[in-house]
Write an enzyme that holds these catalytic residues in place. Structure first.
Site, mmCIF file in Angstrom:
data_model
loop_
_atom_site.group_PDB
_atom_site.id
_atom_site.type_symbol
_atom_site.label_atom_id
_atom_site.label_comp_id
_atom_site.label_asym_id
_atom_site.label_seq_id
_atom_site.Cartn_x
_atom_site.Cartn_y
_atom_site.Cartn_z
ATOM 1 N N ARG A 60 0.830 -1.207 0.000
ATOM 2 C CA ARG A 60 0.000 0.000 0.000
ATOM 3 C C ARG A 60 0.869 1.264 0.000
ATOM 4 O O ARG A 60 0.539 2.248 -0.676
ATOM 5 C CB ARG A 60 -0.941 -0.011 1.213
ATOM 6 C CG ARG A 60 -1.871 1.182 1.272
ATOM 7 C CD ARG A 60 -3.041 0.924 2.216
ATOM 8 N NE ARG A 60 -3.829 2.128 2.388
ATOM 9 C CZ ARG A 60 -3.782 2.904 3.476
ATOM 10 N NH1 ARG A 60 -3.001 2.583 4.491
ATOM 11 N NH2 ARG A 60 -4.526 3.985 3.548
ATOM 12 N N HIS A 69 0.472 4.119 -2.792
ATOM 13 C CA HIS A 69 0.090 5.503 -2.479
ATOM 14 C C HIS A 69 1.196 6.506 -2.815
ATOM 15 O O HIS A 69 0.917 7.671 -3.097
ATOM 16 C CB HIS A 69 -0.349 5.625 -1.019
ATOM 17 C CG HIS A 69 -1.764 5.203 -0.806
ATOM 18 N ND1 HIS A 69 -2.594 5.767 0.133
ATOM 19 C CD2 HIS A 69 -2.518 4.270 -1.440
ATOM 20 C CE1 HIS A 69 -3.788 5.192 0.074
ATOM 21 N NE2 HIS A 69 -3.759 4.272 -0.860
ATOM 22 N N TRP A 107 -9.793 -8.843 3.541
ATOM 23 C CA TRP A 107 -10.635 -9.267 2.414
ATOM 24 C C TRP A 107 -10.827 -10.781 2.394
ATOM 25 O O TRP A 107 -11.759 -11.275 1.779
ATOM 26 C CB TRP A 107 -10.025 -8.784 1.095
ATOM 27 C CG TRP A 107 -10.174 -7.318 0.859
ATOM 28 C CD1 TRP A 107 -11.180 -6.714 0.159
ATOM 29 C CD2 TRP A 107 -9.316 -6.259 1.312
ATOM 30 N NE1 TRP A 107 -10.989 -5.345 0.148
ATOM 31 C CE2 TRP A 107 -9.854 -5.031 0.839
ATOM 32 C CE3 TRP A 107 -8.136 -6.198 2.052
ATOM 33 C CZ2 TRP A 107 -9.267 -3.786 1.092
ATOM 34 C CZ3 TRP A 107 -7.554 -4.965 2.314
ATOM 35 C CH2 TRP A 107 -8.117 -3.779 1.838
HETATM 36 FE FE1 DDH Z 1 -6.308 -0.366 -1.336
HETATM 37 N N1 DDH Z 1 -7.210 0.153 0.426
HETATM 38 N N2 DDH Z 1 -7.651 0.747 -2.373
HETATM 39 N N3 DDH Z 1 -5.303 -0.757 -3.065
HETATM 40 N N4 DDH Z 1 -4.932 -1.374 -0.254
HETATM 41 C C1 DDH Z 1 -6.845 -0.234 1.679
HETATM 42 C C2 DDH Z 1 -5.862 -1.120 2.005
HETATM 43 C C3 DDH Z 1 -4.992 -1.679 1.077
HETATM 44 C C4 DDH Z 1 -8.689 1.466 -1.841
HETATM 45 C C5 DDH Z 1 -8.958 1.663 -0.485
HETATM 46 C C6 DDH Z 1 -8.268 1.038 0.537
HETATM 47 C C7 DDH Z 1 -5.657 -0.335 -4.308
HETATM 48 C C8 DDH Z 1 -6.856 0.300 -4.641
HETATM 49 C C9 DDH Z 1 -7.749 0.830 -3.732
HETATM 50 C C10 DDH Z 1 -3.888 -2.084 -0.807
HETATM 51 C C11 DDH Z 1 -3.431 -2.017 -2.112
HETATM 52 C C12 DDH Z 1 -4.085 -1.373 -3.155
HETATM 53 C C13 DDH Z 1 -7.702 0.413 2.642
HETATM 54 C C14 DDH Z 1 -7.621 0.244 4.146
HETATM 55 C C15 DDH Z 1 -8.585 1.189 1.942
HETATM 56 C C16 DDH Z 1 -9.697 2.043 2.503
HETATM 57 C C17 DDH Z 1 -6.545 1.150 4.743
HETATM 58 C C18 DDH Z 1 -6.493 1.005 6.249
HETATM 59 O O1 DDH Z 1 -7.533 1.186 6.882
HETATM 60 O O2 DDH Z 1 -5.401 0.707 6.789
HETATM 61 C C19 DDH Z 1 -9.502 2.014 -2.900
HETATM 62 C C20 DDH Z 1 -10.733 2.877 -2.710
HETATM 63 C C21 DDH Z 1 -8.927 1.595 -4.070
HETATM 64 C C22 DDH Z 1 -9.414 1.856 -5.449
HETATM 65 O O3 DDH Z 1 -8.614 1.767 -6.377
HETATM 66 C C23 DDH Z 1 -10.655 2.163 -5.757
HETATM 67 C C24 DDH Z 1 -4.607 -0.638 -5.237
HETATM 68 C C25 DDH Z 1 -4.643 -0.276 -6.730
HETATM 69 C C26 DDH Z 1 -3.615 -1.277 -4.528
HETATM 70 C C27 DDH Z 1 -2.278 -1.756 -4.994
HETATM 71 O O4 DDH Z 1 -1.440 -2.066 -4.229
HETATM 72 C C28 DDH Z 1 -1.902 -1.798 -6.408
HETATM 73 C C29 DDH Z 1 -3.297 -2.922 0.215
HETATM 74 C C30 DDH Z 1 -2.151 -3.908 0.008
HETATM 75 C C31 DDH Z 1 -3.989 -2.664 1.395
HETATM 76 C C32 DDH Z 1 -3.758 -3.291 2.778
HETATM 77 C C33 DDH Z 1 -2.989 -2.335 3.655
HETATM 78 C C34 DDH Z 1 -2.654 -2.903 5.017
HETATM 79 O O5 DDH Z 1 -2.282 -2.107 5.896
HETATM 80 O O6 DDH Z 1 -2.729 -4.117 5.215
#
Ligand code: DDH
Length: 291
Positions: A45, A49, A189
């Site tokens: 993540r 980001h 998930w």
């Molecule tokens: Fe995500 N994500 N994501 N995400 N994401 C969250 C956690 C993690 C969205 C929302 C959230 C991608 C796309 C989207 C990962 C990877 C990727 C969380 C929770 C939210 C909310 C955060 C928290 O509470 O700690 C949304 C909206 C989108 C969207 O595209 C519409 C993408 C593209 C990726 C990627 O990596 C390419 C991962 C891994 C996590 C888990 C994080 C953790 O601490 O564990």
């Protein structure tokens, strides 16, 4: 000006593989972190980001400048919780002072994907730290999970991605979890949240209902009420232009790995210009080096 990659002098695959191995070792020492999720999700993540602020129209944002330590990017609500990943990696910025923040954060994501059983991800170094306020992207470029499919489509279009790449990238939700103290959402998930698989797509096609709770609207699985989906995740099955790829990836993990690797490598390089003919590194996993 253009963000032309500049590799620190004398550094090559061997040097970056050494950092890869150090990061992998520290992940291995912290497998119990976050209720057994480990640092895989956190690091993926962080890399996403750092990169997903990119705007192809203005050619701003992306991982090049390593700007997430600065306001207003550091305080963007979407980045809540990511200090944990930056802190995790900080000791390697000290040990290897020649690596830039953008390189370290994106490399951390590659380590996490590969070491959790995901595909090889080609990666290139050369991002350069900036201390200039003008290089910090404005907040609001990262996705809002309460939105619909049209919004998701447009947001990834802004980065230059099509529907197929968008669906593949969101498959990273196989790793890690949501935390009420970061985003308001809660839970993983699926059960294998420390393994990179196509499980996100397999589960998404199963039955989901809106969770009854005080928090923001999220979904839970009909079968066990133990796992979650965000509204933007469910949107992938509500729109036919996304659903066809969800089905493809649920049925074929190899295809998901191939497409994810390509799209994720591109994501990490948004806004970075490489000299013609520059060749990406492919890192060996710890397992491959031990066998
Ligand atoms: Fe995500 N994500 N994501 N995400 N994401 C969250 C956690 C993690 C969205 C929302 C959230 C991608 C796309 C989207 C990962 C990877 C990727 C969380 C929770 C939210 C909310 C955060 C928290 O509470 O700690 C949304 C909206 C989108 C969207 O595209 C519409 C993408 C593209 C990726 C990627 O990596 C390419 C991962 C891994 C996590 C888990 C994080 C953790 O601490 O564990």
């Amino acid at each position: 000006g253009p963000n032309i990659a500049k590799v620190p002098s004398g550094k090559g695959l061997k040097d970056y593989q050494e950092i890869y191995n150090d990061i992998a070792g520290k992940i291995e020492e912290n497998l119990d972190y976050d209720g057994g999720a480990g640092f895989y999700g956190q690091l993926v993540r962080l890399s996403w980001h750092a990169s997903g602020t990119y705007d192809k129209n203005t050619k701003t944002g992306g991982s090049f400048y390593g700007s997430m330590i600065y306001d207003p990017e550091s305080s963007d609500g979407a980045n809540a919780g990511l200090a944990a990943g930056r802190d995790f990696l900080y000791e390697f910025a000290v040990k290897y002072p020649w690596i830039s923040r953008g390189d370290l954060w994106t490399l951390g994501g590659v380590v996490a994907v590969q070491e959790s059983g995901g595909p090889k991800v080609p990666w290139r170094p050369g991002r350069v730290d900036s201390f200039d306020k003008r290089d910090i992207p404005p907040p609001g470029n990262l996705p809002d999970a309460s939105e619909d499919g049209k919004y998701v489509r447009n947001l990834f279009k802004r980065m230059g991605f099509g529907d197929r790449e968008t669906v593949a990238l969101i498959g990273a939700h196989c790793l890690g979890k949501c935390h009420t103290h970061n985003s308001g959402y809660e839970g993983p998930w699926g059960p294998s949240f420390n393994m990179f698989t196509n499980d996100f797509f397999v589960r998404l096609l199963q039955g989901w209902h809106v969770r009854k709770w005080d928090g923001p609207k999220q979904y839970e699985d009909d079968e066990s009420n133990s796992f979650m989906m965000l509204p933007t995740d469910i949107a992938l099955k509500e729109e036919s232009y996304f659903l066809k790829y969800v089905k493809l990836y649920a049925a074929d993990q190899d295809l998901f790995f191939k497409d994810f690797s390509k799209a994720y490598a591109a994501l990490l390089e948004l806004g970075v210009e490489y000299p013609r003919g520059s060749k990406p590194f492919l890192f060996k996993t710890i397992d491959e080096q031990e066998s």
